[in-house]
Scaffold this motif. Structure first.
Motif, PDB file in Angstrom:
ATOM      1  N   ASN A   1       0.823  -1.220   0.000  1.00 35.66           N
ATOM      2  CA  ASN A   1       0.000   0.000   0.000  1.00 35.66           C
ATOM      3  C   ASN A   1       0.855   1.267   0.000  1.00 35.66           C
ATOM      4  OD1 ASN A   1      -2.417  -1.377  -0.111  1.00 35.66           O
ATOM      5  ND2 ASN A   1      -2.680  -1.456   2.103  1.00 35.66           N
ATOM      6  N   ASN A   2       2.044   1.187   0.587  1.00 35.19           N
ATOM      7  CA  ASN A   2       2.965   2.321   0.537  1.00 35.19           C
ATOM      8  C   ASN A   2       3.588   2.476  -0.860  1.00 35.19           C
ATOM      9  OD1 ASN A   2       2.987   3.583   3.142  1.00 35.19           O
ATOM     10  ND2 ASN A   2       3.935   1.737   3.957  1.00 35.19           N
ATOM     11  N   ALA A   3       3.743   1.353  -1.546  1.00 40.33           N
ATOM     12  CA  ALA A   3       4.413   1.374  -2.842  1.00 40.33           C
ATOM     13  C   ALA A   3       3.486   1.799  -3.972  1.00 40.33           C
ATOM     14  CB  ALA A   3       4.993  -0.005  -3.155  1.00 40.33           C
ATOM     15  N   TYR A   4       2.246   1.329  -3.922  1.00 39.48           N
ATOM     16  CA  TYR A   4       1.332   1.528  -5.044  1.00 39.48           C
ATOM     17  C   TYR A   4       0.103   2.315  -4.593  1.00 39.48           C
ATOM     18  CZ  TYR A   4       4.250  -2.303  -6.743  1.00 39.48           C
ATOM     19  OH  TYR A   4       5.324  -3.090  -7.090  1.00 39.48           O
ATOM     20  N   ASN A   5       0.152   3.617  -4.806  1.00 38.42           N
ATOM     21  CA  ASN A   5      -0.963   4.477  -4.428  1.00 38.42           C
ATOM     22  C   ASN A   5      -0.989   5.692  -5.339  1.00 38.42           C
ATOM     23  OD1 ASN A   5       0.848   6.539  -3.231  1.00 38.42           O
ATOM     24  ND2 ASN A   5       1.219   4.949  -1.690  1.00 38.42           N
ATOM     25  N   ASN A   6      -1.920   6.603  -5.090  1.00 42.19           N
ATOM     26  CA  ASN A   6      -2.084   7.725  -6.022  1.00 42.19           C
ATOM     27  C   ASN A   6      -1.032   8.830  -5.856  1.00 42.19           C
ATOM     28  OD1 ASN A   6      -2.949   8.949  -3.669  1.00 42.19           O
ATOM     29  ND2 ASN A   6      -5.096   9.104  -4.283  1.00 42.19           N
ATOM     30  N   THR A   7      -0.111   8.658  -4.930  1.00 44.66           N
ATOM     31  CA  THR A   7       1.018   9.593  -4.861  1.00 44.66           C
ATOM     32  C   THR A   7       2.243   9.041  -5.589  1.00 44.66           C
ATOM     33  OG1 THR A   7       1.841   8.723  -2.753  1.00 44.66           O
ATOM     34  CG2 THR A   7       0.227  10.514  -2.649  1.00 44.66           C
ATOM     35  N   THR A   8       2.290   7.737  -5.763  1.00 46.97           N
ATOM     36  CA  THR A   8       3.433   7.133  -6.454  1.00 46.97           C
ATOM     37  C   THR A   8       3.128   6.799  -7.910  1.00 46.97           C
ATOM     38  OG1 THR A   8       2.788   4.980  -5.532  1.00 46.97           O
ATOM     39  CG2 THR A   8       4.518   6.180  -4.383  1.00 46.97           C
ATOM     40  N   PHE A   9       1.846   6.646  -8.250  1.00 42.27           N
ATOM     41  CA  PHE A   9       1.454   6.339  -9.625  1.00 42.27           C
ATOM     42  C   PHE A   9       0.271   7.211 -10.031  1.00 42.27           C
ATOM     43  CE2 PHE A   9       3.987   2.764  -8.454  1.00 42.27           C
ATOM     44  CZ  PHE A   9       4.628   2.406  -9.628  1.00 42.27           C
ATOM     45  N   THR A  10       0.300   7.661 -11.269  1.00 44.44           N
ATOM     46  CA  THR A  10      -0.703   8.628 -11.729  1.00 44.44           C
ATOM     47  C   THR A  10      -1.935   7.971 -12.332  1.00 44.44           C
ATOM     48  OG1 THR A  10       0.441   8.807 -13.858  1.00 44.44           O
ATOM     49  CG2 THR A  10       1.004  10.422 -12.157  1.00 44.44           C
ATOM     50  N   ASP A  11      -1.883   6.666 -12.577  1.00 40.75           N
ATOM     51  CA  ASP A  11      -3.044   5.958 -13.108  1.00 40.75           C
ATOM     52  C   ASP A  11      -3.553   4.978 -12.061  1.00 40.75           C
ATOM     53  OD1 ASP A  11      -4.531   3.741 -14.654  1.00 40.75           O
ATOM     54  OD2 ASP A  11      -4.209   5.247 -16.207  1.00 40.75           O
ATOM     55  N   GLU A  12      -4.864   4.980 -11.822  1.00 44.00           N
ATOM     56  CA  GLU A  12      -5.419   4.145 -10.758  1.00 44.00           C
ATOM     57  C   GLU A  12      -5.213   2.658 -11.025  1.00 44.00           C
ATOM     58  OE1 GLU A  12      -9.564   4.946 -10.404  1.00 44.00           O
ATOM     59  OE2 GLU A  12     -10.069   4.218 -12.419  1.00 44.00           O
ATOM     60  N   ASN A  13      -5.034   2.289 -12.295  1.00 47.45           N
ATOM     61  CA  ASN A  13      -4.770   0.886 -12.632  1.00 47.45           C
ATOM     62  C   ASN A  13      -3.299   0.516 -12.447  1.00 47.45           C
ATOM     63  OD1 ASN A  13      -7.442   0.082 -13.513  1.00 47.45           O
ATOM     64  ND2 ASN A  13      -7.119   1.410 -15.289  1.00 47.45           N
ATOM     65  N   ILE A  14      -2.475   1.477 -12.119  1.00 47.75           N
ATOM     66  CA  ILE A  14      -1.017   1.323 -11.981  1.00 47.75           C
ATOM     67  C   ILE A  14      -0.395   1.001 -13.341  1.00 47.75           C
ATOM     68  CG2 ILE A  14       0.891   0.272 -10.713  1.00 47.75           C
ATOM     69  CD1 ILE A  14      -1.054   1.856  -8.951  1.00 47.75           C
ATOM     70  N   VAL A  15      -0.838  -0.096 -13.956  1.00 47.31           N
ATOM     71  CA  VAL A  15      -0.356  -0.466 -15.294  1.00 47.31           C
ATOM     72  C   VAL A  15      -1.565  -0.608 -16.224  1.00 47.31           C
ATOM     73  CG1 VAL A  15       0.912  -2.160 -16.688  1.00 47.31           C
ATOM     74  CG2 VAL A  15       1.664  -1.642 -14.359  1.00 47.31           C
ATOM     75  N   PRO A  16      -1.999   0.488 -16.858  1.00 43.76           N
ATOM     76  CA  PRO A  16      -3.121   0.391 -17.788  1.00 43.76           C
ATOM     77  C   PRO A  16      -2.704  -0.287 -19.096  1.00 43.76           C
ATOM     78  CG  PRO A  16      -2.250   2.610 -17.794  1.00 43.76           C
ATOM     79  CD  PRO A  16      -1.501   1.864 -16.721  1.00 43.76           C
ATOM     80  N   VAL A  17      -3.678  -0.829 -19.792  1.00 38.33           N
ATOM     81  CA  VAL A  17      -3.435  -1.455 -21.096  1.00 38.33           C
ATOM     82  C   VAL A  17      -4.080  -0.595 -22.174  1.00 38.33           C
ATOM     83  CG1 VAL A  17      -3.908  -3.454 -22.558  1.00 38.33           C
ATOM     84  CG2 VAL A  17      -3.238  -3.787 -20.173  1.00 38.33           C
ATOM     85  N   HIS A  18      -3.299  -0.251 -23.203  1.00 37.09           N
ATOM     86  CA  HIS A  18      -3.811   0.535 -24.325  1.00 37.09           C
ATOM     87  C   HIS A  18      -3.913  -0.372 -25.543  1.00 37.09           C
ATOM     88  CE1 HIS A  18      -4.378   4.099 -26.903  1.00 37.09           C
ATOM     89  NE2 HIS A  18      -3.690   3.394 -27.800  1.00 37.09           N
ATOM     90  N   LYS A  19      -5.133  -0.555 -26.052  1.00 34.52           N
ATOM     91  CA  LYS A  19      -5.336  -1.403 -27.230  1.00 34.52           C
ATOM     92  C   LYS A  19      -5.100  -0.591 -28.486  1.00 34.52           C
ATOM     93  CE  LYS A  19      -8.607  -4.682 -29.263  1.00 34.52           C
ATOM     94  NZ  LYS A  19      -9.935  -5.335 -29.115  1.00 34.52           N
ATOM     95  N   LEU A  20      -4.123  -0.987 -29.286  1.00 32.60           N
ATOM     96  CA  LEU A  20      -3.801  -0.269 -30.516  1.00 32.60           C
ATOM     97  C   LEU A  20      -4.741  -0.700 -31.648  1.00 32.60           C
ATOM     98  CD1 LEU A  20      -1.586   1.789 -31.486  1.00 32.60           C
ATOM     99  CD2 LEU A  20      -0.486  -0.185 -32.566  1.00 32.60           C
ATOM    100  N   ASN A  21      -4.893  -2.006 -31.796  1.00 29.02           N
ATOM    101  CA  ASN A  21      -5.793  -2.578 -32.802  1.00 29.02           C
ATOM    102  C   ASN A  21      -6.145  -4.000 -32.381  1.00 29.02           C
ATOM    103  OD1 ASN A  21      -3.569  -4.260 -33.654  1.00 29.02           O
ATOM    104  ND2 ASN A  21      -2.840  -2.584 -34.947  1.00 29.02           N
ATOM    105  N   GLU A  22      -6.754  -4.770 -33.248  1.00 27.29           N
ATOM    106  CA  GLU A  22      -7.208  -6.112 -32.867  1.00 27.29           C
ATOM    107  C   GLU A  22      -6.050  -7.073 -32.602  1.00 27.29           C
ATOM    108  OE1 GLU A  22     -10.319  -7.010 -32.069  1.00 27.29           O
ATOM    109  OE2 GLU A  22     -10.616  -4.855 -32.296  1.00 27.29           O
ATOM    110  N   LYS A  23      -4.876  -6.726 -33.072  1.00 22.14           N
ATOM    111  CA  LYS A  23      -3.744  -7.643 -32.930  1.00 22.14           C
ATOM    112  C   LYS A  23      -2.750  -7.245 -31.844  1.00 22.14           C
ATOM    113  CE  LYS A  23      -3.715  -9.407 -37.674  1.00 22.14           C
ATOM    114  NZ  LYS A  23      -3.974 -10.806 -37.315  1.00 22.14           N
ATOM    115  N   VAL A  24      -2.714  -5.946 -31.498  1.00 19.07           N
ATOM    116  CA  VAL A  24      -1.649  -5.440 -30.613  1.00 19.07           C
ATOM    117  C   VAL A  24      -2.209  -4.531 -29.524  1.00 19.07           C
ATOM    118  CG1 VAL A  24       0.450  -4.023 -30.504  1.00 19.07           C
ATOM    119  CG2 VAL A  24       0.092  -5.558 -32.449  1.00 19.07           C
TER     120      VAL A  24
END
Length: 497
Positions: A74-97
């Motif tokens: 909880n000290n490592a992963y929070n809204n002061t240490t990371f700017t996205d609530e998912n910590i590691v969001p996934v961005h879909k480029l297209n159907e393959k990648v």
């Protein structure tokens, strides 16, 4: 859980291995036996990144209580240490990648994901080991580890950290981030040499009985912040688990459906964490190790020969400018059926003669899961340009190496009917020159001016963390010869208060 060296030897618990970093004789710590679990989507789907972290860390650090792990996470992963609530969001480029965005932490690079948690694991290990000496962390960096480690350990009592980086081997923004680092316990040193020179010197220090005695006489012990340390390596497994869950949640793949992973690869810790995630049940089909012109790993996965006796190139993806990948030894251990004797033989060949080679049968087994390819600087810039023009998505040069490699491969090496996740390792604004070149912006201007123009052109917001760096003063200007690293460390120990 007990740990042993990749080269054989005595067993140690996780707190000892975390505290000491490198095993005796220079080997790397690996679990005596990997956890016997089969992670499934159904058991993971409702867990936050923090809860996933607790689940994974418990598997590898059994000496810590549930409460200790929960507090660390909880000290490592929070809204002061990371700017996205998912910590590691996934961005879909297209159907393959899709892209797994690993750059939403304090230093805008994937190293934040482990180095936000690692200091808490190290302090807990120090406490469990009843160690009263001061800890001196020595780290070599090819760009991103340095800043992330400095940020993670700044102003922690009885821990000091010294980071060495190649003077002409990091991007202007990476250097700015390090030289302007705050903290009373940090030291940053540029060397006239490359990353391998710094990493090799530190390994000699860790392995030297003379150095250990010198440090001990000054009430100091060494530890590491590079991914040779299990406290750095195993937190990286978490984001492969979360990425799988997020791919299913987004409807990109179905539960239990396989996906490929392409990783821009330098020191091999990132891709190795994905490999271990697969061992724990994450349905990864094929790993692609993407290299720049320093393509020692790509050559190995194609030929079975690892030869570091070659020219070293400074490229536009500097965090991958490495010829001797530390975590590759751990991968060899698993690829060769956990045969420490065989690993010891091969690593001895590599360290003494600069080359190792696996046999035909070993290579065939390796290529069932791994393959390697490389892209040069021009191809990297073209990939940035192409993806931006076609998708309005901006990649950093390391991610662009991975994307370019993906584009090069055909179905004989990668089933492109299987969805592929590219691990995006850094924010593009850390590398203004290749981004400017890709976008047709004057690359000869001041880096911050370049970034202003990139932001105006693309609409990508100037990161707050880089604005802080922009407005800070330079604190560190040390430059030494690579041959003087060991003397510098001795003097630093002597002067420690």
């Amino acid at each position: 859980m007990n740990y042993k060296s990749t080269r054989g030897g005595e067993l140690q618990n996780s707190t000892f291995a975390t505290l000491h970093g490198l095993a005796n004789g220079g080997g790397l710590y690996i679990p005596e036996k990997l956890p016997e679990v089969k992670l499934t989507y159904d058991e993971l789907k409702n867990l936050s990144y923090q809860e996933l972290s607790e689940k994974i860390i418990k598997l590898f650090f059994t000496e810590f209580s549930d409460e200790e792990i929960k507090n660390a996470v909880n000290n490592a992963y929070n809204n002061t240490t990371f700017t996205d609530e998912n910590i590691v969001p996934v961005h879909k480029l297209n159907e393959k990648v899709s892209f797994g965005e690993l750059f939403h932490g304090r230093t805008l690079a994937f190293k934040d994901l482990a180095l936000s948690l690692f200091p808490y694991l190290l302090l807990l290990s120090k406490e469990k080991q009843k160690e009263n000496k001061k800890i001196l962390i020595l780290a070599a960096t090819s760009g991103d580890t340095g800043k992330a480690a400095l940020e993670g350990f700044k102003d922690i009592d009885r821990i000091n950290i010294v980071v060495f980086y190649p003077k002409n081997g990091v991007s202007p923004m990476q250097e700015e981030q390090m030289r302007k680092q705050l903290g009373n316990n940090v030291e940053i040193v540029a060397i006239n040499g490359n990353f391998d020179d710094a990493q090799s010197a530190i390994k000699v220090i860790f392995s030297s009985e003379e150095f250990k005695k010198y440090a001990n006489d000054h009430n100091v012990m060494f530890s590491s912040a590079n991914s040779i340390n299990i406290g750095r390596l195993f937190p990286q497994i978490i984001y492969y688990v979360s990425t799988y869950v997020n791919l299913v949640k987004a409807g990109t793949i179905k539960p239990n459906e396989e996906f490929n992973v392409v990783v821009p690869t330098g020191n091999f810790g990132n891709i190795l964490a994905g490999f271990i995630a697969k061992k724990l049940g994450i349905p990864i089909k094929k790993f692609i190790s993407a290299s720049n012109k320093n393509k020692v790993l790509a050559d190995f996965f194609q030929t079975g020969i690892y030869n570091k006796n070659r020219d070293f190139y400074a490229t536009n993806s500097p965090s991958m400018d490495i010829l001797l990948s530390s975590n590759f030894e751990r991968y060899l251990y698993y690829a060769l059926n956990e045969n420490s004797e065989r690993v010891n033989e091969l690593i001895t060949n590599l360290l003494s003669g600069g080359e190792l080679s696996v046999n035909e049968e070993e290579l065939k087994n390796i290529q069932n899961e791994f393959y390697g390819e490389f892209s040069n600087d021009d191809e990297t810039v073209n990939a940035i340009k192409s993806v931006y023009e076609n998708y309005h998505y901006l990649m950093d040069p390391h991610t662009a190496v991975a994307y370019s490699v993906y584009e090069k491969l055909d179905n004989s090496n990668l089933d492109k009917n299987t969805h592929t996740i590219i691990m995006s390792t850094a924010h593009p604004f850390k590398f203004p020159t290749p981004i400017a070149k890709a976008l047709g912006i004057d690359e000869t201007k001041n880096p911050y001016t370049i970034l202003d123009e990139i932001s105006e052109t693309t609409g990508v917001k100037f990161p707050e963390k880089l604005t802080e760096v922009r407005n800070s003063e330079i604190r560190f200007s040390n430059v030494i010869d690579k041959a003087d690293i060991q003397d510098f460390v001795k003097k630093y120990i002597k002067d420690l208060k």
